[in-house]
Scaffold this motif. Structure first.
Motif, mmCIF file in Angstrom:
data_model
loop_
_atom_site.group_PDB
_atom_site.id
_atom_site.type_symbol
_atom_site.label_atom_id
_atom_site.label_comp_id
_atom_site.label_asym_id
_atom_site.label_seq_id
_atom_site.Cartn_x
_atom_site.Cartn_y
_atom_site.Cartn_z
ATOM 1 N N UNK A 152 0.816 -1.216 0.000
ATOM 2 C CA UNK A 152 0.000 0.000 0.000
ATOM 3 C C UNK A 152 0.852 1.271 0.000
ATOM 4 N N UNK A 153 2.064 1.188 0.565
ATOM 5 C CA UNK A 153 2.974 2.328 0.599
ATOM 6 C C UNK A 153 4.329 1.907 0.062
ATOM 7 N N UNK A 154 4.997 2.838 -0.616
ATOM 8 C CA UNK A 154 6.341 2.563 -1.111
ATOM 9 C C UNK A 154 7.317 3.491 -0.415
ATOM 10 N N UNK A 155 8.346 2.899 0.150
ATOM 11 C CA UNK A 155 9.402 3.665 0.802
ATOM 12 C C UNK A 155 10.460 4.033 -0.227
ATOM 13 N N UNK B 88 9.397 8.895 4.921
ATOM 14 C CA UNK B 88 9.965 8.663 3.583
ATOM 15 C C UNK B 88 9.185 7.596 2.822
ATOM 16 N N UNK B 89 7.884 7.821 2.672
ATOM 17 C CA UNK B 89 7.068 6.895 1.887
ATOM 18 C C UNK B 89 5.912 7.652 1.254
ATOM 19 N N UNK B 90 5.325 7.043 0.248
ATOM 20 C CA UNK B 90 4.144 7.590 -0.411
ATOM 21 C C UNK B 90 3.188 6.445 -0.714
ATOM 22 N N UNK B 91 1.894 6.739 -0.812
ATOM 23 C CA UNK B 91 0.958 5.698 -1.220
ATOM 24 C C UNK B 91 1.279 5.208 -2.639
ATOM 25 N N UNK B 92 1.314 3.925 -2.808
ATOM 26 C CA UNK B 92 1.655 3.325 -4.101
ATOM 27 C C UNK B 92 0.704 3.794 -5.192
ATOM 28 N N UNK B 93 -0.566 3.894 -4.862
ATOM 29 C CA UNK B 93 -1.577 4.302 -5.834
ATOM 30 C C UNK B 93 -1.249 5.674 -6.428
#
Length: 60
Positions: free
Chosen positions: A7-10, A47-52
């Motif tokens: 769900x999240x990408x670092x 340091x992450x964002x939602x993958x979508x």
């Protein structure tokens, strides 16, 4: 290139997925957060964002 299932990408995930340096992955995170007005207080890690949103940003 397979779509990530998290769900999240670092930053490290972005490095591996796009084949960019660590600094570039942090720059990507900043751009995505700014574009979609993502509140850092609502994320599990800074340091992450939602993958979508990341995939939408790059139209993948």
């Amino acid at each position: 290139m397979n779509k990530p299932d998290k769900p999240f990408m670092r930053a490290k995930d972005i490095q591996e997925y796009f084949g960019v340096s660590r600094n570039q992955s942090y720059a990507i995170i900043r751009k995505v957060k700014e574009q979609y007005k993502i509140d850092e207080n609502r994320l599990p890690v800074r340091a992450c964002v939602p993958t979508k949103e990341l995939l939408k940003f790059y139209q993948i």
